[in-house]
Design a protein around this motif. Structure first.
Motif, PDB file in Angstrom:
ATOM      1  N   ASN A 159       0.502  -1.364  -0.149  1.00 34.36           N
ATOM      2  CA  ASN A 159      -0.126  -0.291  -0.147  1.00 34.36           C
ATOM      3  C   ASN A 159       1.062   1.080  -0.431  1.00 34.36           C
ATOM      4  N   LYS A 160       2.183   1.277  -0.592  1.00 35.81           N
ATOM      5  CA  LYS A 160       3.136   1.903  -0.680  1.00 35.81           C
ATOM      6  C   LYS A 160       3.877   2.696  -1.619  1.00 35.81           C
ATOM      7  N   ILE A 161       4.332   3.465  -2.707  1.00 37.06           N
ATOM      8  CA  ILE A 161       5.003   3.634  -3.433  1.00 37.06           C
ATOM      9  C   ILE A 161       6.035   4.812  -3.431  1.00 37.06           C
ATOM     10  N   LEU A 162       6.716   4.188  -3.344  1.00 33.86           N
ATOM     11  CA  LEU A 162       8.502   5.420  -3.977  1.00 33.86           C
ATOM     12  C   LEU A 162       8.474   5.568  -5.413  1.00 33.86           C
ATOM     13  N   SER A 163       8.523   6.672  -5.479  1.00 36.49           N
ATOM     14  CA  SER A 163       8.237   7.112  -6.861  1.00 36.49           C
ATOM     15  C   SER A 163       9.240   8.313  -7.189  1.00 36.49           C
ATOM     16  N   ASN A 164      10.123   7.597  -8.093  1.00 35.84           N
ATOM     17  CA  ASN A 164      11.597   7.980  -8.396  1.00 35.84           C
ATOM     18  C   ASN A 164      11.109   8.636  -9.457  1.00 35.84           C
ATOM     19  N   HIS A 165      11.001  10.262  -9.516  1.00 38.15           N
ATOM     20  CA  HIS A 165      11.231  11.400 -10.463  1.00 38.15           C
ATOM     21  C   HIS A 165      12.103  12.045 -10.697  1.00 38.15           C
ATOM     22  N   TYR A 222      -4.376   1.826  -1.206  1.00 35.45           N
ATOM     23  CA  TYR A 222      -3.144   2.736  -1.539  1.00 35.45           C
ATOM     24  C   TYR A 222      -3.261   3.969   0.269  1.00 35.45           C
ATOM     25  N   GLY A 223      -2.076   4.028   0.412  1.00 35.38           N
ATOM     26  CA  GLY A 223      -2.451   4.887   1.711  1.00 35.38           C
ATOM     27  C   GLY A 223      -0.778   5.933   1.335  1.00 35.38           C
ATOM     28  N   TYR A 224       0.089   5.621   1.636  1.00 35.29           N
ATOM     29  CA  TYR A 224       1.594   6.253   1.644  1.00 35.29           C
ATOM     30  C   TYR A 224       2.354   5.979   0.093  1.00 35.29           C
ATOM     31  N   CYS A 225       2.620   7.923  -0.100  1.00 36.83           N
ATOM     32  CA  CYS A 225       3.717   7.881  -1.295  1.00 36.83           C
ATOM     33  C   CYS A 225       4.751   8.773  -0.881  1.00 36.83           C
ATOM     34  N   ALA A 226       5.983   8.129  -1.992  1.00 38.72           N
ATOM     35  CA  ALA A 226       7.389   9.434  -1.516  1.00 38.72           C
ATOM     36  C   ALA A 226       7.224   9.358  -2.726  1.00 38.72           C
ATOM     37  N   ILE A 227       7.506  10.513  -3.432  1.00 40.46           N
ATOM     38  CA  ILE A 227       8.106  10.970  -4.682  1.00 40.46           C
ATOM     39  C   ILE A 227       9.372  11.858  -4.047  1.00 40.46           C
ATOM     40  N   VAL A 228      10.210  11.393  -4.874  1.00 40.27           N
ATOM     41  CA  VAL A 228      11.948  12.078  -4.736  1.00 40.27           C
ATOM     42  C   VAL A 228      11.760  12.715  -5.722  1.00 40.27           C
ATOM     43  N   GLU A 229      12.021  13.852  -6.147  1.00 42.60           N
ATOM     44  CA  GLU A 229      11.532  15.001  -6.821  1.00 42.60           C
ATOM     45  C   GLU A 229      12.548  15.115  -8.409  1.00 42.60           C
ATOM     46  N   SER A 230      12.600  15.477  -9.338  1.00 45.22           N
ATOM     47  CA  SER A 230      12.414  16.031 -10.222  1.00 45.22           C
ATOM     48  C   SER A 230      13.928  16.878 -10.255  1.00 45.22           C
ATOM     49  N   GLU A 231      15.095  16.560 -11.588  1.00 42.35           N
ATOM     50  CA  GLU A 231      15.388  17.752 -11.669  1.00 42.35           C
ATOM     51  C   GLU A 231      15.226  18.859 -12.331  1.00 42.35           C
TER      52      GLU A 231
END
Length: 112
Positions: free
Chosen positions: A32-38, A66-75
């Motif tokens: 239920n967690k996503i790490l989205s590397n942008h 789905y309950g948690y989302c961590a976004i690695v920010e884009s350049e």
């Protein structure tokens, strides 16, 4: 679940299919967690932003808890703005945070 985006150009339909498959994988794996590397992701259209916020996130919440989302920010500034526009809406539905590195995002998701 980890999504590592590249600078490849993709249609709205293709992106929607990626997200739909993500939901199915989350269901099958009990995640239920996503790490989205942008870090290298290209900007997403206003149409895609709206679909994510209004269609996909509510469906993923319902179908996969789905309950948690961590976004690695884009350049890229335009990508950051587009993602933050979606985050403003979905941040009321799920726990959503932005990070500079994958390690920071992983640490936060692990603590959830």
């Amino acid at each position: 679940m980890r999504l590592n985006w590249t600078a490849a150009v993709a249609s709205t339909f293709a992106l929607q299919q990626v997200y739909e498959q993500t939901t199915l994988a989350m269901q099958r794996l009990g995640l239920n967690k996503i790490l989205s590397n942008h870090a290298h992701r290209r900007p997403i259209s206003a149409e895609m932003q709206q679909w994510l916020a209004e269609v996909w996130v509510p469906k993923a919440i319902h179908d996969a808890n789905y309950g948690y989302c961590a976004i690695v920010e884009s350049e890229e500034a335009l990508t950051r703005l587009a993602v933050r526009a979606v985050g403003t809406v979905v941040g009321k539905q799920i726990s959503f945070r932005y990070f500079n590195t994958v390690a920071e995002a992983e640490e936060w998701l692990t603590a959830q």
